[in-house]
Design a protein around this motif. Structure first.
Motif, PDB file in Angstrom:
ATOM      1  N   UNK A   1     117.389  27.937 -67.011  1.00 17.11           N
ATOM      2  CA  UNK A   1     115.955  27.724 -66.803  1.00 17.11           C
ATOM      3  C   UNK A   1     115.097  28.529 -67.762  1.00 17.11           C
ATOM      4  N   UNK A   2     115.663  28.906 -68.895  1.00 17.34           N
ATOM      5  CA  UNK A   2     114.907  29.665 -69.885  1.00 17.34           C
ATOM      6  C   UNK A   2     113.854  28.780 -70.540  1.00 17.34           C
ATOM      7  N   UNK A   3     112.825  29.384 -71.147  1.00 19.50           N
ATOM      8  CA  UNK A   3     111.800  28.590 -71.843  1.00 19.50           C
ATOM      9  C   UNK A   3     112.396  27.680 -72.915  1.00 19.50           C
ATOM     10  N   UNK A   4     113.419  28.171 -73.635  1.00 19.70           N
ATOM     11  CA  UNK A   4     114.059  27.361 -74.659  1.00 19.70           C
ATOM     12  C   UNK A   4     114.741  26.149 -74.036  1.00 19.70           C
ATOM     13  N   UNK A   5     115.446  26.374 -72.943  1.00 17.82           N
ATOM     14  CA  UNK A   5     116.140  25.284 -72.262  1.00 17.82           C
ATOM     15  C   UNK A   5     115.160  24.228 -71.763  1.00 17.82           C
ATOM     16  N   UNK A   6     114.047  24.672 -71.207  1.00 15.40           N
ATOM     17  CA  UNK A   6     113.026  23.742 -70.724  1.00 15.40           C
ATOM     18  C   UNK A   6     112.428  22.952 -71.882  1.00 15.40           C
ATOM     19  N   UNK A   7     112.169  23.646 -72.992  1.00 16.42           N
ATOM     20  CA  UNK A   7     111.610  22.974 -74.171  1.00 16.42           C
ATOM     21  C   UNK A   7     112.571  21.906 -74.694  1.00 16.42           C
ATOM     22  N   UNK A   8     113.862  22.224 -74.711  1.00 15.81           N
ATOM     23  CA  UNK A   8     114.866  21.263 -75.161  1.00 15.81           C
ATOM     24  C   UNK A   8     114.872  20.039 -74.255  1.00 15.81           C
ATOM     25  N   UNK A   9     114.807  20.266 -72.945  1.00 17.71           N
ATOM     26  CA  UNK A   9     114.806  19.157 -71.989  1.00 17.71           C
ATOM     27  C   UNK A   9     113.563  18.285 -72.143  1.00 17.71           C
ATOM     28  N   UNK A  10     112.428  18.913 -72.418  1.00 13.00           N
ATOM     29  CA  UNK A  10     111.188  18.147 -72.607  1.00 13.00           C
ATOM     30  C   UNK A  10     111.321  17.234 -73.827  1.00 13.00           C
ATOM     31  N   UNK A  11     111.881  17.778 -74.914  1.00 12.46           N
ATOM     32  CA  UNK A  11     112.064  16.982 -76.132  1.00 12.46           C
ATOM     33  C   UNK A  11     113.021  15.819 -75.870  1.00 12.46           C
ATOM     34  N   UNK A  12     114.137  16.093 -75.203  1.00 11.29           N
ATOM     35  CA  UNK A  12     115.129  15.046 -74.935  1.00 11.29           C
ATOM     36  C   UNK A  12     114.547  13.962 -74.025  1.00 11.29           C
TER      37      UNK A  12
ATOM     38  N   UNK B   1     117.928  10.907 -65.543  1.00  7.22           N
ATOM     39  CA  UNK B   1     118.765  12.100 -65.487  1.00  7.22           C
ATOM     40  C   UNK B   1     118.121  13.270 -66.222  1.00  7.22           C
ATOM     41  N   UNK B   2     117.491  12.986 -67.356  1.00  9.31           N
ATOM     42  CA  UNK B   2     116.837  14.057 -68.109  1.00  9.31           C
ATOM     43  C   UNK B   2     115.631  14.607 -67.345  1.00  9.31           C
ATOM     44  N   UNK B   3     114.880  13.740 -66.704  1.00  2.15           N
ATOM     45  CA  UNK B   3     113.728  14.189 -65.910  1.00  2.15           C
ATOM     46  C   UNK B   3     114.204  14.986 -64.707  1.00  2.15           C
ATOM     47  N   UNK B   4     115.282  14.534 -64.075  1.00  3.25           N
ATOM     48  CA  UNK B   4     115.829  15.252 -62.925  1.00  3.25           C
ATOM     49  C   UNK B   4     116.261  16.659 -63.329  1.00  3.25           C
ATOM     50  N   UNK B   5     116.939  16.766 -64.466  1.00  2.57           N
ATOM     51  CA  UNK B   5     117.364  18.082 -64.946  1.00  2.57           C
ATOM     52  C   UNK B   5     116.168  18.954 -65.311  1.00  2.57           C
ATOM     53  N   UNK B   6     115.148  18.352 -65.900  1.00  2.00           N
ATOM     54  CA  UNK B   6     113.955  19.106 -66.279  1.00  2.00           C
ATOM     55  C   UNK B   6     113.246  19.658 -65.045  1.00  2.00           C
ATOM     56  N   UNK B   7     113.093  18.840 -64.018  1.00  4.24           N
ATOM     57  CA  UNK B   7     112.466  19.301 -62.782  1.00  4.24           C
ATOM     58  C   UNK B   7     113.287  20.403 -62.126  1.00  4.24           C
ATOM     59  N   UNK B   8     114.613  20.288 -62.226  1.00  4.60           N
ATOM     60  CA  UNK B   8     115.486  21.319 -61.663  1.00  4.60           C
ATOM     61  C   UNK B   8     115.292  22.648 -62.394  1.00  4.60           C
ATOM     62  N   UNK B   9     115.089  22.582 -63.702  1.00  2.76           N
ATOM     63  CA  UNK B   9     114.859  23.799 -64.477  1.00  2.76           C
ATOM     64  C   UNK B   9     113.528  24.447 -64.107  1.00  2.76           C
ATOM     65  N   UNK B  10     112.502  23.637 -63.906  1.00  3.58           N
ATOM     66  CA  UNK B  10     111.220  24.175 -63.462  1.00  3.58           C
ATOM     67  C   UNK B  10     111.367  24.834 -62.090  1.00  3.58           C
TER      68      UNK B  10
END
Length: 250
Positions: free
Chosen positions: A181-192, A236-245
């Motif tokens: 759930x780091x900022x970098x991980x969230x940024x990567x998920x947003x891009x994907x 799936x990408x949105x689900x993972x992104x929400x999980x990171x938030x």
């Protein structure tokens, strides 16, 4: 094309085949709706298993079976588009089993920090699809050769990122800064997730062009299948992104 399923090669190949009937946009949308209904039915089934079984882990065979079955049918359809009228519904059902199981797992894991994570992911996915459709219809973004090349490079880079991450994890590398759930991980998920959403523009273009070109009738199922592939990826990408938030709020 950014979606390897809906490729120019398949489009040209279909035009050389002799089948009765022609592909239409309305027919493709009808098939896509049928596939969504099957996917929701499969998801509802595995969701029910997860929440009614004494051991929620009993849903795992359905999740893995759905994922493997979906992958196999997707590969067959991709190389043999004429099989799509028979296998596209099977793909949708398999993906439903997989998505229902993984969604229930996420829903249970984030029941306190994000109680509506699955509902929100579904809503955002369909809202994104609708927004992308409006963007395509209004020609805000020109879906031309340049756009296609950019999307191809972006999807290829994401595939390479997935591959490197998988290989590194097999060797025990600590990838929490990219997968947690780091900022970098969230940024990567947003891009994907963004790339997945913009891939829908390519799907819409393929369906429209193939329909206007008089592609065979079976290509309605193939176009619906390609659209479904992108929607599953986006969800799936949105689900993972929400999980990171949600993980940041713990």
């Amino acid at each position: 094309m950014s979606n390897p399923v809906l490729s120019e090669r398949i489009f040209k190949q279909s035009r050389t085949e002799n089948y009765s009937g022609a592909m239409t946009i309305n027919g493709t949308l009808t098939k896509a709706l049928m596939m969504l209904v099957l996917a929701f039915a499969g998801a509802a089934y595995t969701w029910k298993i997860f929440y009614t079984a004494i051991n929620p882990a009993s849903v795992m065979p359905w999740m893995w079976g759905g994922m493997i079955g979906g992958f196999i049918t997707a590969m067959i359809i991709s190389f043999k588009p004429a099989s799509s009228p028979y296998l596209a519904p099977v793909y949708a059902l398999c993906e439903g089993f997989f998505l229902g199981a993984i969604s229930a797992t996420f829903n249970s894991a984030f029941a306190e920090t994000a109680p509506n994570i699955v509902v929100n992911a579904v809503m955002i996915t369909f809202l994104s699809a609708f927004v992308m459709f409006l963007i395509y219809r209004t020609n805000i973004i020109k879906v031309n050769g340049t756009f296609a090349r950019i999307m191809t490079v972006a999807v290829g880079a994401i595939a390479l990122f997935y591959f490197i991450t998988l290989i590194a994890s097999l060797f025990g590398a600590n990838l929490s800064f990219m997968t947690g759930s780091s900022p970098l991980s969230i940024a990567i998920s947003i891009v994907i997730a963004g790339v997945a959403a913009f891939s829908l523009l390519m799907d819409y273009k393929f369906i429209e062009e193939a329909s206007y070109a008089g592609a065979p009738k079976y290509m309605e199922w193939y176009g619906a299948f390609g659209l479904m592939v992108t929607l599953v990826w986006l969800y799936l990408e949105i689900l993972k992104l929400l999980a990171k938030f949600a993980g940041n709020r713990e």
